[in-house]
Design an enzyme around this catalytic site. Sequence first.
Site, mmCIF file in Angstrom:
data_model
loop_
_atom_site.group_PDB
_atom_site.id
_atom_site.type_symbol
_atom_site.label_atom_id
_atom_site.label_comp_id
_atom_site.label_asym_id
_atom_site.label_seq_id
_atom_site.Cartn_x
_atom_site.Cartn_y
_atom_site.Cartn_z
ATOM 1 N N GLY A 13 1.241 7.585 -0.844
ATOM 2 C CA GLY A 13 0.281 8.182 -1.793
ATOM 3 C C GLY A 13 0.811 8.616 -3.089
ATOM 4 O O GLY A 13 0.230 9.488 -3.580
ATOM 5 N N LYS A 16 2.205 3.873 -5.549
ATOM 6 C CA LYS A 16 2.900 2.424 -5.576
ATOM 7 C C LYS A 16 1.789 1.147 -5.966
ATOM 8 O O LYS A 16 2.419 0.438 -6.710
ATOM 9 C CB LYS A 16 3.624 2.155 -4.363
ATOM 10 C CG LYS A 16 4.775 3.192 -3.754
ATOM 11 C CD LYS A 16 5.248 2.707 -2.517
ATOM 12 C CE LYS A 16 4.327 2.446 -1.411
ATOM 13 N NZ LYS A 16 3.883 3.822 -1.069
ATOM 14 N N THR A 17 0.797 1.320 -5.278
ATOM 15 C CA THR A 17 -0.293 0.202 -5.468
ATOM 16 C C THR A 17 -0.686 0.222 -7.218
ATOM 17 O O THR A 17 -0.712 -0.976 -7.867
ATOM 18 C CB THR A 17 -1.383 0.384 -4.739
ATOM 19 O OG1 THR A 17 -0.964 0.282 -3.248
ATOM 20 C CG2 THR A 17 -2.378 -0.653 -4.884
ATOM 21 N N LYS A 38 1.992 -7.353 -0.188
ATOM 22 C CA LYS A 38 1.967 -5.974 0.554
ATOM 23 C C LYS A 38 2.429 -6.419 2.059
ATOM 24 O O LYS A 38 1.686 -6.901 2.696
ATOM 25 C CB LYS A 38 0.582 -5.460 0.766
ATOM 26 C CG LYS A 38 0.648 -4.136 1.498
ATOM 27 C CD LYS A 38 1.088 -2.740 0.863
ATOM 28 C CE LYS A 38 0.839 -1.724 1.398
ATOM 29 N NZ LYS A 38 1.442 -0.449 0.642
ATOM 30 N N GLU A 116 5.316 -4.794 -2.816
ATOM 31 C CA GLU A 116 5.136 -3.296 -2.508
ATOM 32 C C GLU A 116 5.248 -2.912 -1.263
ATOM 33 O O GLU A 116 4.882 -3.298 -0.214
ATOM 34 C CB GLU A 116 3.427 -2.840 -2.751
ATOM 35 C CG GLU A 116 3.423 -1.261 -2.647
ATOM 36 C CD GLU A 116 1.674 -1.016 -2.532
ATOM 37 O OE1 GLU A 116 1.500 0.043 -2.220
ATOM 38 O OE2 GLU A 116 0.932 -1.730 -3.081
ATOM 39 N N GLY A 119 4.585 3.260 2.816
ATOM 40 C CA GLY A 119 4.916 4.760 2.854
ATOM 41 C C GLY A 119 6.024 4.728 1.633
ATOM 42 O O GLY A 119 6.086 4.579 0.505
ATOM 43 N N ASN A 176 5.172 9.321 -12.069
ATOM 44 C CA ASN A 176 4.006 9.291 -11.823
ATOM 45 C C ASN A 176 3.021 10.711 -11.091
ATOM 46 O O ASN A 176 3.397 11.136 -10.001
ATOM 47 C CB ASN A 176 3.456 8.067 -10.938
ATOM 48 C CG ASN A 176 1.962 7.927 -10.777
ATOM 49 O OD1 ASN A 176 1.270 7.945 -11.480
ATOM 50 N ND2 ASN A 176 1.428 7.741 -9.530
#
Length: 226
Positions: A13, A16-17, A38, A116, A119, A176
């Site tokens: 969370g 990354k995406t 992924k 990606e 976790g 981020n």
Amino acid sequence: MSGGWFITGTDTGVGKTRIACMILAALAQRGMRAVGMKPVASGCTATHTGLGSGDAELLLASSSVSADYGDINPYAFAPPCAPAIAAREANVEIRLDKILLHFRRLQQAAQWVIVEGIGGWTVPLGDRLSMPDVAREIGLPVILVVGMRLGCINHAMLTASAVRHAGIRLSGWIANQIDPAMTRVDESIIDLARSLELPLIARFPYQPPKGPCQRLPEFPLHRLLP
């Protein structure tokens, strides 16, 4: 020319995406053929073709080449839990050779592959396989996404140390912000930059969850490419 990056993070969370989609969009704007991957996803939902990951769908939508969903996301599990637990409950063994097969297919279709992780960095995928094993065999340099919130300095330092211990090159890190209430953000980034001894590729302020990746901020690709 074939290249790419492996996107990891300090936790689940942390964006990354979002970052992977931004890189894909930036590559596409330069006219480069790029595709996202992924390898393993949990918390997937049922579709007419099988289980699908929202993250993988975003990567597919941001890619500038056509690819089969099965190549982008070889392992999809429904339970929103750790991948090793989800795989065990589904009686599935996550195999490195299968992930590499789909990765090579994507390499043949695109100049750049953005992979990606799932976790954080040291995520088990089974009794004898972990995400660092996948990253090592894929052979792409790692970009570390640091979710800026209280405690992120410790998480970032531990993650960077683990990546280096695995013998994998770190291209840099991205700040981020994921907690809008975080204080001392500037000071934390300064301390991280000093401690990590890695290039700060980009810094992104907190933003509420958005829709399509095309609406995300522009990524400073020039800080990654020569």
